[in-house]
Design an enzyme around this catalytic site. Structure first.
Site, mmCIF file in Angstrom:
data_model
loop_
_atom_site.group_PDB
_atom_site.id
_atom_site.type_symbol
_atom_site.label_atom_id
_atom_site.label_comp_id
_atom_site.label_asym_id
_atom_site.label_seq_id
_atom_site.Cartn_x
_atom_site.Cartn_y
_atom_site.Cartn_z
ATOM 1 N N HIS A 17 -5.143 -4.738 -9.711
ATOM 2 C CA HIS A 17 -6.640 -5.030 -9.156
ATOM 3 C C HIS A 17 -6.790 -4.145 -8.021
ATOM 4 O O HIS A 17 -6.001 -4.136 -7.288
ATOM 5 C CB HIS A 17 -7.159 -6.629 -8.705
ATOM 6 C CG HIS A 17 -8.129 -6.921 -8.294
ATOM 7 N ND1 HIS A 17 -8.638 -6.655 -7.136
ATOM 8 C CD2 HIS A 17 -9.174 -7.776 -8.841
ATOM 9 C CE1 HIS A 17 -9.908 -7.180 -7.076
ATOM 10 N NE2 HIS A 17 -10.252 -7.568 -8.181
ATOM 11 N N ASP A 19 -8.261 -4.413 -5.030
ATOM 12 C CA ASP A 19 -7.675 -4.966 -3.842
ATOM 13 C C ASP A 19 -6.291 -5.269 -3.701
ATOM 14 O O ASP A 19 -5.629 -4.697 -2.621
ATOM 15 C CB ASP A 19 -8.613 -6.463 -3.416
ATOM 16 C CG ASP A 19 -9.904 -6.400 -3.516
ATOM 17 O OD1 ASP A 19 -10.484 -5.279 -2.866
ATOM 18 O OD2 ASP A 19 -10.519 -7.368 -3.788
ATOM 19 N N LYS A 20 -5.422 -5.101 -4.702
ATOM 20 C CA LYS A 20 -4.213 -5.611 -4.483
ATOM 21 C C LYS A 20 -3.463 -4.494 -4.692
ATOM 22 O O LYS A 20 -2.453 -4.065 -4.139
ATOM 23 C CB LYS A 20 -3.662 -6.541 -5.964
ATOM 24 C CG LYS A 20 -4.074 -7.728 -5.817
ATOM 25 C CD LYS A 20 -3.139 -8.555 -4.714
ATOM 26 C CE LYS A 20 -3.752 -9.675 -3.932
ATOM 27 N NZ LYS A 20 -3.053 -10.154 -2.923
ATOM 28 N N GLU A 45 -4.288 -0.998 7.080
ATOM 29 C CA GLU A 45 -5.358 -1.390 6.323
ATOM 30 C C GLU A 45 -5.538 0.077 5.199
ATOM 31 O O GLU A 45 -5.432 1.009 5.564
ATOM 32 C CB GLU A 45 -6.597 -1.266 6.901
ATOM 33 C CG GLU A 45 -6.533 -2.470 8.247
ATOM 34 C CD GLU A 45 -6.394 -3.839 7.628
ATOM 35 O OE1 GLU A 45 -6.684 -4.130 6.413
ATOM 36 O OE2 GLU A 45 -5.995 -4.724 8.599
ATOM 37 N N GLU A 58 -2.917 0.846 12.954
ATOM 38 C CA GLU A 58 -2.240 0.878 14.175
ATOM 39 C C GLU A 58 -0.624 0.633 13.923
ATOM 40 O O GLU A 58 -0.295 -0.201 13.055
ATOM 41 C CB GLU A 58 -2.522 0.043 15.304
ATOM 42 C CG GLU A 58 -4.233 0.219 15.791
ATOM 43 C CD GLU A 58 -4.976 -0.630 14.967
ATOM 44 O OE1 GLU A 58 -5.871 -0.239 14.554
ATOM 45 O OE2 GLU A 58 -4.467 -1.879 14.589
ATOM 46 N N LYS A 173 -7.589 -10.003 -14.458
ATOM 47 C CA LYS A 173 -7.876 -11.248 -13.591
ATOM 48 C C LYS A 173 -7.792 -12.502 -14.518
ATOM 49 O O LYS A 173 -7.857 -12.412 -15.729
ATOM 50 C CB LYS A 173 -9.350 -11.343 -13.173
ATOM 51 C CG LYS A 173 -9.746 -10.738 -12.002
ATOM 52 C CD LYS A 173 -11.342 -11.121 -11.491
ATOM 53 C CE LYS A 173 -11.598 -10.618 -10.137
ATOM 54 N NZ LYS A 173 -12.968 -10.628 -9.668
ATOM 55 N N PHE A 238 -13.364 -3.272 -21.437
ATOM 56 C CA PHE A 238 -12.758 -3.239 -20.102
ATOM 57 C C PHE A 238 -11.754 -2.000 -19.887
ATOM 58 O O PHE A 238 -10.556 -2.317 -19.707
ATOM 59 C CB PHE A 238 -12.238 -4.403 -19.842
ATOM 60 C CG PHE A 238 -11.619 -4.599 -18.278
ATOM 61 C CD1 PHE A 238 -11.980 -3.662 -17.058
ATOM 62 C CD2 PHE A 238 -11.197 -5.759 -17.921
ATOM 63 C CE1 PHE A 238 -11.625 -3.728 -15.896
ATOM 64 C CE2 PHE A 238 -10.609 -5.679 -16.648
ATOM 65 C CZ PHE A 238 -10.906 -4.693 -15.776
ATOM 66 N N ASP A 246 -14.357 -0.160 -9.248
ATOM 67 C CA ASP A 246 -14.611 -1.019 -8.412
ATOM 68 C C ASP A 246 -13.639 -0.760 -7.064
ATOM 69 O O ASP A 246 -12.296 -0.920 -7.160
ATOM 70 C CB ASP A 246 -14.282 -2.583 -8.648
ATOM 71 C CG ASP A 246 -14.884 -3.350 -7.719
ATOM 72 O OD1 ASP A 246 -15.949 -2.955 -6.923
ATOM 73 O OD2 ASP A 246 -14.761 -4.745 -7.822
ATOM 74 N N ALA A 247 -14.243 -0.606 -6.012
ATOM 75 C CA ALA A 247 -13.481 -0.023 -4.668
ATOM 76 C C ALA A 247 -12.465 -1.430 -4.324
ATOM 77 O O ALA A 247 -12.877 -2.489 -4.478
ATOM 78 C CB ALA A 247 -14.510 0.252 -3.657
ATOM 79 N N ARG A 252 -8.736 -8.577 0.901
ATOM 80 C CA ARG A 252 -9.863 -9.413 0.567
ATOM 81 C C ARG A 252 -9.575 -10.605 -0.337
ATOM 82 O O ARG A 252 -10.603 -11.226 -0.993
ATOM 83 C CB ARG A 252 -10.815 -8.376 -0.089
ATOM 84 C CG ARG A 252 -11.705 -7.608 0.732
ATOM 85 C CD ARG A 252 -12.948 -7.084 0.206
ATOM 86 N NE ARG A 252 -12.605 -6.100 -0.942
ATOM 87 C CZ ARG A 252 -13.534 -5.132 -1.232
ATOM 88 N NH1 ARG A 252 -14.692 -5.125 -0.870
ATOM 89 N NH2 ARG A 252 -13.023 -4.540 -2.449
ATOM 90 N N LYS A 253 -8.300 -10.881 -0.655
ATOM 91 C CA LYS A 253 -7.853 -11.804 -1.648
ATOM 92 C C LYS A 253 -7.221 -13.156 -0.985
ATOM 93 O O LYS A 253 -6.117 -13.403 -1.622
ATOM 94 C CB LYS A 253 -7.292 -11.091 -2.935
ATOM 95 C CG LYS A 253 -8.002 -10.398 -3.788
ATOM 96 C CD LYS A 253 -9.008 -11.191 -4.624
ATOM 97 C CE LYS A 253 -9.975 -10.437 -5.387
ATOM 98 N NZ LYS A 253 -10.992 -9.683 -4.565
ATOM 99 N N LYS A 273 0.396 -6.540 8.095
ATOM 100 C CA LYS A 273 0.559 -6.910 9.354
ATOM 101 C C LYS A 273 1.973 -7.380 9.626
ATOM 102 O O LYS A 273 2.628 -8.055 8.831
ATOM 103 C CB LYS A 273 -0.218 -8.012 9.391
ATOM 104 C CG LYS A 273 -1.741 -7.998 9.509
ATOM 105 C CD LYS A 273 -2.521 -9.215 9.609
ATOM 106 C CE LYS A 273 -3.898 -9.002 9.544
ATOM 107 N NZ LYS A 273 -4.723 -10.202 9.655
ATOM 108 N N LYS A 277 2.216 -10.746 14.065
ATOM 109 C CA LYS A 277 0.907 -11.138 13.786
ATOM 110 C C LYS A 277 0.791 -12.468 13.445
ATOM 111 O O LYS A 277 1.344 -12.751 12.261
ATOM 112 C CB LYS A 277 0.257 -10.217 12.897
ATOM 113 C CG LYS A 277 -0.617 -8.946 13.468
ATOM 114 C CD LYS A 277 0.500 -7.816 13.884
ATOM 115 C CE LYS A 277 -0.088 -6.725 14.439
ATOM 116 N NZ LYS A 277 0.836 -5.735 14.859
ATOM 117 N N ASP A 279 -1.220 -14.541 11.961
ATOM 118 C CA ASP A 279 -1.901 -14.531 10.857
ATOM 119 C C ASP A 279 -0.947 -14.703 9.737
ATOM 120 O O ASP A 279 -1.111 -15.449 8.783
ATOM 121 C CB ASP A 279 -2.851 -13.323 10.476
ATOM 122 C CG ASP A 279 -4.187 -13.533 11.307
ATOM 123 O OD1 ASP A 279 -4.604 -14.710 11.900
ATOM 124 O OD2 ASP A 279 -5.086 -12.453 11.298
#
Length: 393
Positions: A17, A19-20, A45, A58, A173, A238, A246-247, A252-253, A273, A277, A279
């Site tokens: 995917h 994003d992945k 990122e 960074e 998906k 598909f 798709d960008a 995002r997931k 990260k 961090k 998060d």
């Protein structure tokens, strides 16, 4: 009293995917820096689109003289990730896509909040709230819908990469809806599976014929019934997939990465990260604590919230919720947690041994519900704190 009878749905996405793909590159860059220097600071990122990957963020090293040397490796790291995922399409190919590296040194103003100096303990790398969750749905103590949605896609990736199913593509998906009865998952009400494929002549029925045996292999016996609603490649062809279709973007997931919507999420993404961090590291610690609470028999279901302020070492709050399933009161669990584990950023990293290059493997198929690995991967999935928690209440 929480609801006992309901239908709940979670989705997963494959390693291909868009994003992945970005999560994988960001975490592979992180691993490369941690492999060279365990205390490296990384916030990486990635953005991907047709024939293009852009990497920014960074990085910080105590040996600043080697920073350029390590940055020079980033392009090769990204190409290796894309190749391993399986992209060799005309408009997204590991060998030919353009890769731009915009990584730069970490802000000194961020570093001063994190670094230990004088009488100041090492602080959190950011403010925020983090949640961990565990439930008795599966042996892994994960919510069943997201667990099986992940497992389906992992299995399809295995047979694609082995050559057993060569017409499947990397982008996919899944979505699983489960009916709960008396609080336990008992039946699949619907299955949604969309997977990229290589042959435009293949219909949705053709793709279902390929994937259905693997889906049935993954889901517990008896859960799929004649009433189960199937949607396999419901839009038809598909073939154009991945970043060309798709960008993609790192982070995002976050619901796919965690509990599939079955539990709260603090909002912070994980991939790219380093573990200063919170998060990332505190979300891992919260999962570790929640899982050990359930493994200890203190509750059948548990969520843990931790909160932090940038530059401050100790968590500002610890909150436990057992959703009415607790054998001990939540306040006792919170007190036990404080005595059982050092929840400063340094304490978390030490306890779970997070300063290791163990993150690229987390980038797809969930950060939780995976087996702990000999090299320290998925250390937050251990249940070695259960007895300590029991003794503390």
């Amino acid at each position: 009293m929480p609801r006992q009878n309901y239908v709940f749905t979670s989705e997963s996405v494959s390693e291909g995917h868009p994003d992945k793909v970005c999560d994988r590159i960001s975490d592979a860059v992180l691993d490369a820096f941690l492999g060279q220097q365990p205390e490296a600071r990384v916030a990486c990122e990635t953005f991907a689109t047709t024939n293009r990957v852009v990497i920014g963020g960074e990085v910080g090293l105590t040996d600043k003289g080697k920073l350029d040397e390590y940055l020079d490796r980033v392009e090769d790291i990204a190409r290796d990730c894309i190749r391993d995922i399986g992209y060799e399409q005309e408009k997204f190919h590991w060998k030919t896509c353009e890769i731009t590296n915009l990584l730069h040194p970490q802000s000194a103003h961020i570093a001063q909040g994190v670094d230990a100096t004088g009488n100041k303990d090492e602080g959190a790398g950011d403010q925020g709230i983090m949640f961990g969750y565990a439930v008795e749905d599966t042996p892994e103590l994960m919510p069943a819908p997201i667990h099986y949605a992940h497992q389906v896609l992992r299995r399809l990736a295995e047979v694609r990469k082995s050559g057993q199913e060569p017409t499947l593509g990397p982008d996919a998906k899944s979505q699983i809806s489960l009916r709960y009865e008396n609080g336990k998952p008992v039946e699949v009400t619907s299955i949604v599976l969309s997977t990229q494929h290589r042959d435009e002549s293949q219909s949705s029925d053709d793709i279902r014929d390929i994937v259905e045996p693997y889906i049935r292999e993954i889901l517990p016996e008896g859960w799929i019934t004649e009433a189960t609603d199937w949607h396999v490649n419901p839009t038809g062809i598909f073939v154009i997939g991945g970043p060309d279709g798709d960008a993609g973007l790192t982070g995002r997931k976050i619901i796919v990465d965690t509990y599939g919507g079955a539990a709260p999420h603090g909002g912070g993404a994980f991939s790219g990260k380093d573990p200063t961090k919170v998060d990332r590291s505190a979300a891992y610690a919260a999962r570790y604590l929640a899982k050990n609470v359930v493994a200890a028999g203190m509750a059948k279901r548990c969520s843990i919230q931790l909160s932090y302020a940038i530059g401050v070492a100790q968590p500002l709050s610890i909150y436990a919720d057992t959703y009415g399933t607790g054998e001990v009161h939540e306040e006792q669990i919170e007190k036990a947690i404080r005595t059982a584990m050092d929840l400063t950023p340094r304490g978390i990293r030490t306890h779970l041994e997070l300063n290791r290059p163990i993150y690229a493997r987390t980038a797809a198929y969930g950060h939780f519900g995976r087996a702990p690995e000999p090299d320290g991967g998925f250390s937050w999935e251990k249940t070695d704190l259960a007895e300590t928690l029991k003794r503390a209440v």
